[in-house]
Enzyme design. Structure first.
Site, PDB file in Angstrom:
ATOM      1  CD  GLU A 280      -1.566   2.480   4.426  1.00 51.30           C
ATOM      2  OE1 GLU A 280      -2.634   2.732   4.977  1.00 51.30           O
ATOM      3  OE2 GLU A 280      -1.163   1.300   4.262  1.00 51.30           O
TER       4      GLU A 280
ATOM      5  CB  SER B  81       0.385  -4.901   3.036  1.00 50.09           C
ATOM      6  OG  SER B  81       0.555  -6.259   2.788  1.00 50.09           O
TER       7      SER B  81
ATOM      8  CG  ASN C 167      -4.101  -3.501   2.661  1.00 51.97           C
ATOM      9  OD1 ASN C 167      -4.702  -3.103   1.673  1.00 51.97           O
ATOM     10  ND2 ASN C 167      -2.875  -3.992   2.608  1.00 51.97           N
TER      11      ASN C 167
ATOM     12  CG  HIS D 106       1.696  -0.667   2.845  1.00 51.16           C
ATOM     13  ND1 HIS D 106       0.334  -0.589   2.984  1.00 51.16           N
ATOM     14  CD2 HIS D 106       1.925  -1.714   2.002  1.00 51.16           C
ATOM     15  CE1 HIS D 106      -0.236  -1.528   2.256  1.00 51.16           C
ATOM     16  NE2 HIS D 106       0.709  -2.222   1.653  1.00 51.16           N
TER      17      HIS D 106
END
Ligand code: 3H9
Length: 696
Positions: A439, A406, A477, A427
């Site tokens: 992702e 991540s 993130n 991800h």
């Protein structure tokens, strides 16, 4: 006359066939065509009945959403439906595929409705920030009663043919070709001398306690207003004639059309379809994936394996030991048991997934035949490098090697293999068999067909796949880290985590950031902060209260305590009394005199931080388009759908004001609040983020 609506005769029946692929949206041409064909049928001396049927995938998917937000063109749908219902001939809808929104409203304007068993009907306008606007709120309750009608409208769910029959929405359900079963049905009606049967002339059912229903629906909407407006529109049926009810519905529909919520939700509708449609991947064929491996069977790995099994893939799951393998299998079994319980899979499919499709292994050499591997091991670069070295040694040529990291650099991971073109990031978000976001992280050297394979896999797993470039945290993130830091700064300056959570929940987030942290596990953020400090990247104003919580063993929900105390059960968490003294100690250490933050300021700052970082992410090409950011936040981070996503929201509140806010905050902290060059550029040019979506 246009070909959009075909016209032919079968005995005394005029058949109007709708041809507006892909889904027979009720565009202006379709509305006009239907109107003209109704005239034609009525002028045809031998015609006693009219049947409307759709060609292709659907009866009608509803009003043409692309026309919304532009001046509406005549004939308007309510008028067309009134015209159909008022016909002196018997009019029948023969339905297949979906009949949604205006599509179901057309059917409700017909005198009888027959459908094939696979057909689905619904009034999903609430998902577009609207209410049914062509008589749905006035006609449906007359067929079903008020409560079932409201349940259908306020949830926007698709109702299967059998249920629609039992609710009274349909008159018959028959297996066969929609045109053929429709014609046979109309012939029966004619033979029986069945009369016209306008729904508008049917009696109204028992009313309900409208205010109670309105309040309850509004509360469930978490700030979204259209479901509650459905209640008011149905209530309006009781205030006068049918025509007056229709006028009231129309006014509410048009008022909602002007709202930001309508704009936000329609942006979400089109963006979730556009997001995996990347110009760079046009014509690029993905690699064939039938057999997938997952490395690591923790919560994440087991979730990914579950998602793959549910999508019909064969899965090898690799763990370090037989015990760890058994634990991983147990997690997958629990996930699949949930799917079985909710009726998502049959008992037979469940058995086949566990007994045939899944194998749990401990030896890398067993992975030599798989088509794609997803590594989901501990978030540590050295561990990842070791895994990829082993994969490189055993996997067949052409196997796609994916990391579920991540934060970590996919290019560094790829460089440790002899085949960096086959490496990418996939991800997932936890729990991976539930969360919709994926992702697809495309590295420097990732081959186009490997990126295309990531998207093809995402589609197969039912995910919303977003293309992300390589940076710390990718799209989601990275932006999260910034708005979380903003929240931490507000806490240091005087807001409590509970003020912040309450303000953001009122804004429409499913949960505030501190409640989310408790859910995700505070140890995750702790590990990231430790890594960043070790790399010399500590933030300028380093809050340590969250570390204190972790040092005391409080990792959030999983340990029963974090920002909140879950002793009374996770449903009713109360603030953990140990938290505020830790925060006060931080403030004292940093010499901060706390001040008051009201909910407005909390939201403004938090959103400004989110939008500013998102603009950097787009400006640097980490996200290709603003809509990619919007979909990431919507599907992975609980951003309220009715606000469209942070960049759509920013467009709607105005970029200039937002930039002014950011520049104002930069006086306190020039580094954290450095304005995104893209935001400055858009403001200077008088443009907005959505202009960039349209250019792409
Ligand atoms: C309404 O009816 C208001 C009325 O009450 C009152 C009016 C006065 N319009 O989803 P897909 C496009 S509000 C225009 O990929 P699927 C879609 O963008 C409307 N375009 O396929 C896509 O285009 P592209 C109430 C539409 O099989 C293509 O069709 N109705 C519309 O997974 C294929 O769609 C709804 O809210 C539309 N109405 O799902 C229904 N619908 O290929 C909304 C679809 O260029 N639609 N397109 O990307 C859906 O739920 C799904 O699209 C459907 C098909 C189930 C129909």
């Amino acid at each position: 006359m246009s070909d959009v609506i075909g016209y032919d005769r079968v005995g005394e029946i005029a058949v109007l066939t709708v041809r507006n692929p892909p889904v027979n949206a009720l565009s202006q041409a379709v509305r006009q065509g239907l109107w003209d064909r109704m005239d034609q049928a009525e002028a045809d001396a031998d015609v006693r009945a009219i049947m409307i049927v759709g060609e292709g995938r659907a009866f009608f998917a509803g009003a043409d959403i692309k026309e919304f937000g532009k001046p509406l063109k005549e004939p308007f749908l309510p008028d067309l439906i009134h015209r159909i219902e008022a016909s002196p001939l018997v009019v029948v809808a023969a339905m297949h595929g979906v009949s949604l929104g205006g599509g179901l409203e057309v059917a409700l304007g017909c005198h009888y409705r027959i459908a094939v068993p696979q057909a689905r009907v619904g009034l999903p306008e609430v998902h577009l920030g609207l209410i049914p606007g062509a008589g749905g709120t006035q006609r449906l309750p007359r067929l079903t009663g008020v409560e079932p009608a409201l349940e259908v409208m306020t949830t926007g769910r698709h109702v299967g043919a059998a249920e629609a029959l039992s609710l009274g929405i349909l008159d018959a359900v028959e297996e066969g070709d929609p045109r053929e079963i429709g014609l046979a049905f109309v012939q029966r009606l004619l033979a029986e001398g069945a009369p016209r049967r306008p729904v508008s002339e049917m009696a109204l059912p028992q009313p309900i306690d409208w205010d109670y229903a309105f309040d309850a629906t509004l509360a469930r909407g978490r700030g979204q207003i259209s479901p509650a407006w459905c209640v008011r529109a149905v209530q309006a049926a009781y205030g006068g004639s049918f025509a007056q009810g229709m006028q009231a519905e129309r006014k509410m529909f048009m008022d909602l059309m002007e709202t930001d919520q309508r704009q936000g939700m329609i942006h979400a509708f089109f963006s979730e379809r556009a997001v995996s449609n990347l110009p760079e991947l046009k014509g690029v064929a993905p690699r064939d994936i039938q057999h997938l491996a997952v490395i690591g069977g923790g919560t994440m790995g087991a979730g990914i394996a579950t998602a793959a099994l549910l999508a019909g893939l064969r899965v090898h799951l690799l763990e370090m030991s037989a015990e760890a393998g058994a634990a991983a299998r147990g997690r997958i079994e629990a996930n699949l048991a949930g799917a079985l319980k909710r009726g998502k899979i049959t008992a037979e499919a469940h058995g086949a997934m566990l007994e045939q499709a899944l194998r749990v292994l401990t030896d890398y050499t067993d992975l030599s035949e798989v088509d794609l591997v997803i590594e989901a091991v501990f978030e540590d670069m050295d561990v990842k490098k070791q895994v990829f070295a082993q994969l490189d040694a055993v996997c067949k040529p052409g196997c796609v090697l994916a990391s579920n990291t991540s934060y970590l650099d996919i290019d560094v991971i790829a460089a440790t293999t002899s085949r960096p073109a086959d490496v990418l990031g996939l991800h997932f978000f936890s729990p991976a068999h539930v969360m919709k976001l994926l992702e697809v992280v495309v590295g420097e050297q990732t081959a186009p067909d490997v990126a295309a394979t990531g998207f093809a896999l995402g589609k197969r797993l039912g995910k919303i796949s977003v293309r992300a470039g390589v940076c710390d945290g990718f799209i989601g993130n990275r932006i999260l880290a910034t708005y979380r830091t903003c929240a931490d700064h507000m806490v240091l300056d005087g807001a409590s985590p509970y003020d912040i959570d309450a303000a953001l929940e009122a804004f429409g987030f499913a949960m505030g950031p501190f409640a989310v942290a408790d859910l995700a596990g505070l140890d995750i953020g702790w590990a990231v902060r430790k890594r960043k400090r070790a790399e010399g990247q500590a933030p300028t104003r380093d809050a340590t209260y969250a570390d204190r919580l972790c040092e005391d063993g409080h990792f959030g929900q999983k340990t029963g305590k974090g920002y909140y105390d879950y002793a009374a059960g996770a449903r009713a968490p109360v603030p953990n009394p140990e938290v505020m003294p830790m925060i006060e100690a931080d403030r004292a250490r940093l010499g901060i005199t706390p001040r008051r933050f009201d909910a407005d300021e909390i939201v403004r700052r938090y959103m400004a931080a989110m939008v500013n970082e998102a603009a950097k992410v787009v400006g640097e090409g980490i996200a290709r388009r603003p809509l990619d950011v919007d979909m990431t936040l919507l599907f992975g981070y609980g951003f309220p759908r009715y606000r469209g996503g942070p960049l759509k929201w920013a467009d709607m509140v105005g970029l200039e004001g937002l930039l002014d806010d950011i520049r104002g905050y930069a006086v306190e902290d020039a580094v954290f609040w450095a304005a995104a060059p893209l935001l400055e550029q858009l403001v200077a040019d008088g443009r907005c983020f959505d202009d960039l979506n349209k250019e792409s």
